[in-house]
Design a protein around this motif. Sequence first.
Motif, short mmCIF file in Angstrom:
data_model
loop_
_atom_site.label_atom_id
_atom_site.label_comp_id
_atom_site.label_asym_id
_atom_site.label_seq_id
_atom_site.Cartn_x
_atom_site.Cartn_y
_atom_site.Cartn_z
N ARG A 198 36.98 -62.60 -18.87
CA ARG A 198 37.39 -62.39 -17.47
C ARG A 198 37.78 -62.80 -16.80
O ARG A 198 38.74 -62.78 -16.86
N ARG A 201 42.02 -61.87 -18.06
CA ARG A 201 41.93 -60.35 -17.64
C ARG A 201 41.63 -60.19 -15.99
O ARG A 201 42.92 -59.42 -15.78
N ALA A 202 41.42 -60.95 -15.23
CA ALA A 202 41.75 -60.80 -13.83
C ALA A 202 42.61 -61.58 -13.66
O ALA A 202 43.31 -61.14 -12.08
N ARG A 205 45.71 -59.65 -13.26
CA ARG A 205 45.64 -58.19 -12.04
C ARG A 205 45.38 -58.80 -10.64
O ARG A 205 46.40 -57.87 -9.61
N LEU A 206 45.28 -60.34 -10.36
CA LEU A 206 45.25 -60.83 -8.85
C LEU A 206 47.01 -60.81 -8.62
O LEU A 206 47.38 -60.93 -7.79
N ASP A 212 42.67 -56.76 -5.10
CA ASP A 212 41.76 -56.50 -5.97
C ASP A 212 40.46 -56.86 -6.07
O ASP A 212 39.53 -57.78 -6.61
N GLU A 214 37.86 -55.83 -7.64
CA GLU A 214 36.89 -55.95 -9.18
C GLU A 214 37.31 -57.83 -9.70
O GLU A 214 36.74 -57.50 -10.74
N ALA A 215 38.78 -57.87 -9.22
CA ALA A 215 38.93 -58.87 -10.38
C ALA A 215 38.03 -59.61 -9.30
O ALA A 215 38.52 -60.91 -10.21
N ARG A 216 38.15 -60.00 -8.42
CA ARG A 216 37.95 -60.90 -7.22
C ARG A 216 36.61 -61.09 -8.17
O ARG A 216 36.47 -62.30 -8.27
N ASP A 218 35.14 -60.50 -10.82
CA ASP A 218 35.31 -60.78 -12.75
C ASP A 218 35.08 -62.35 -12.09
O ASP A 218 34.51 -63.24 -12.97
N MET A 219 36.40 -62.78 -11.91
CA MET A 219 36.23 -64.39 -11.53
C MET A 219 35.20 -65.08 -10.75
O MET A 219 34.88 -66.11 -11.51
#
Length: 642
Positions: A198, A201-202, A205-206, A212, A214-216, A218-219
């Motif tokens: 996670r 991937r995240a 994206r951040l 983002d 969804e990225a936050r 995931d983190m």
Amino acid sequence: MRTFVHTSHPVRVVFGSGTVGRLAEEVRRLGGERVLLLSSSGLGEATARVRDTLGGLVVAEFDGAVMHTPVEVTERAVAVLREAGADCLVSVGGGSTTGLSKAIALRTDLPQVVVPTTYAGSEVTPVLGETRDGHKVTQSSAAILPETVVYDVDLTLSLPLLTSVTSGVNAMAHAVEALYSADADPATDRQALDAIARIARALPRLAADPADREARADMLQAAWLAGTCLADAGMALHHKLCHILGGGFDLPHAETHTVILPHVMAYNAAAAPDVMRRIARALDVPDAASGVYDLVASLGGPTSLRELNMPVSGLAAAAELAAATPYPNPRKVTAEGVRELLTDAWHGRRPAGPATTEAVLAQLTEQVVASFAQAPDARLRDLLTGLVRHLHAYVAEQDVTEAEWAHAIDYLTRTGHLSSPTRQEFVLLSDVLGISSAVDVLTNSRTPDTTPSAVLGPFYVEGPPEAAHGSDISADLPGTPLWVDVTVTDTAGEPLKDAVVDVWQADEEGFYDVQLPDQEEPVLRARLRTDAEGRLTFWSILPSHYPIPGDGPVGQLLTAVGRHHYRAPHIHFMISAPGHRRLVTQLFVSDGSHLDSDTVFGVKDPLIVDFTPQTGPTPDGRVLEGEWRLLTHVFRVAPSAD
């Protein structure tokens, strides 16, 4: 068989967006009525939101939390707590504020509600590291573990990218060490690998969009998973070193974790090869240690102790301290080995991943993919990138030999040589591998209210002869006569006038006209146009099942794998109407053979229709003796995308 003992540390977790609004409820759930609110500098907005939510429950505040939890700061906070008569701790912030809350709870046994604003992960561990006189001492106790953690994604949206990177790698370090801990078990393994994947991937994206959500999310979820598995499995050399460097040299906590992690992973790689392989897979890189380093470097994170103001003169002393106290670790901890590790980290040297076959192949793949970067057509670039990645992965996965690849090239060459305007061996190959049907499924799924499409097949010929309604396209070939009466409509059922309908089929023996050397003129293929009612009619013959050509590479492939060559009996239709999408489809004879084993996987249930047996008078008055068949059907076509 793997033997393990699993111990869980119970923490109530409230996760989501806007969950800060539930803080008062969570405090009261723990019996709290008088809250000491803990924070640190720079958290004004988040602290204000927590303060507003708690309202009158807050009786005192302490905003002096700092890194490494110095005992003198803890003592000042305890004095504030006692003076206010607080009975519950609520902390908002990163690892520093969480550490202060834990230290106070250890001394007072008060319940804790932690609201993280970073990805430290320490909020779900029973571990506390306190600094006294420049030395950081770590301890673990059930009294340290917070009772409740409230994760609110909204509080992390403004977290700067650099802080997100270092905090995220700090969490990743928890997961990495949990994987090679002596107390690791299947549950912690799964949590750790999920957390690593996670984060990997995240973070990119951040970097592209710090807001983002969804990225936050995931983190934040990764931080929880990483902290949880560390709490259950324990720590090793990485955390020991970071505590020494942080407590003894006042280095920033998360940044130190970020710099040290890839070097500790490289140090332990030979002693924990399976763990490093699993981490590499989670990161989607050939080598775990260099993969983490590259991730940090690509995001602008710190990669050297020198940039954290670590004095080079302190490296030897730090190495001696690390080796002085026995600590669980896959590889034996020696002062010399740690000194080399720290020296590499001080200079910011990239860990040299082993020159494995996987690493070399991965580098080759990236070089090829990079060669498409300047392609002006973005779709072409994406298609080629995906193709190369999948082909390279296939070659690696199957360990393809030079002889096997040479055979494959020869096979494709023979397939090309056999292809011509009247026989498309490449289309046939696509058909028997199911690729044509897979593309067809994707296409048809975008227009669910229409007649299902089907594969084009290798025997379509451009520009078939025009035929009038009611004409016979069989040219008196032998076979059971078939009257076809079909209508073309839009998805609302309105008839479509002047739709162009190409039809083609095999004869009674299963051959198309292009397969018959003595057949000079097109037969059993035609082009018709619908009338004002969207209708057209014609005579043909009942199609037969037939084998696809077996004299070429495709037939040889089917024979080699023990598959039959037969297609279920059908008629092809290609329908083109102004303002509508072209429909390529087939109608299958419901009492025909091979419906459940069509060799090109082209049969779909809605396309299996009755070719109804008839006797006696025909629709157009044609006189026939014996049986004839009747096919009626309505084709629904989709409007054009534009």
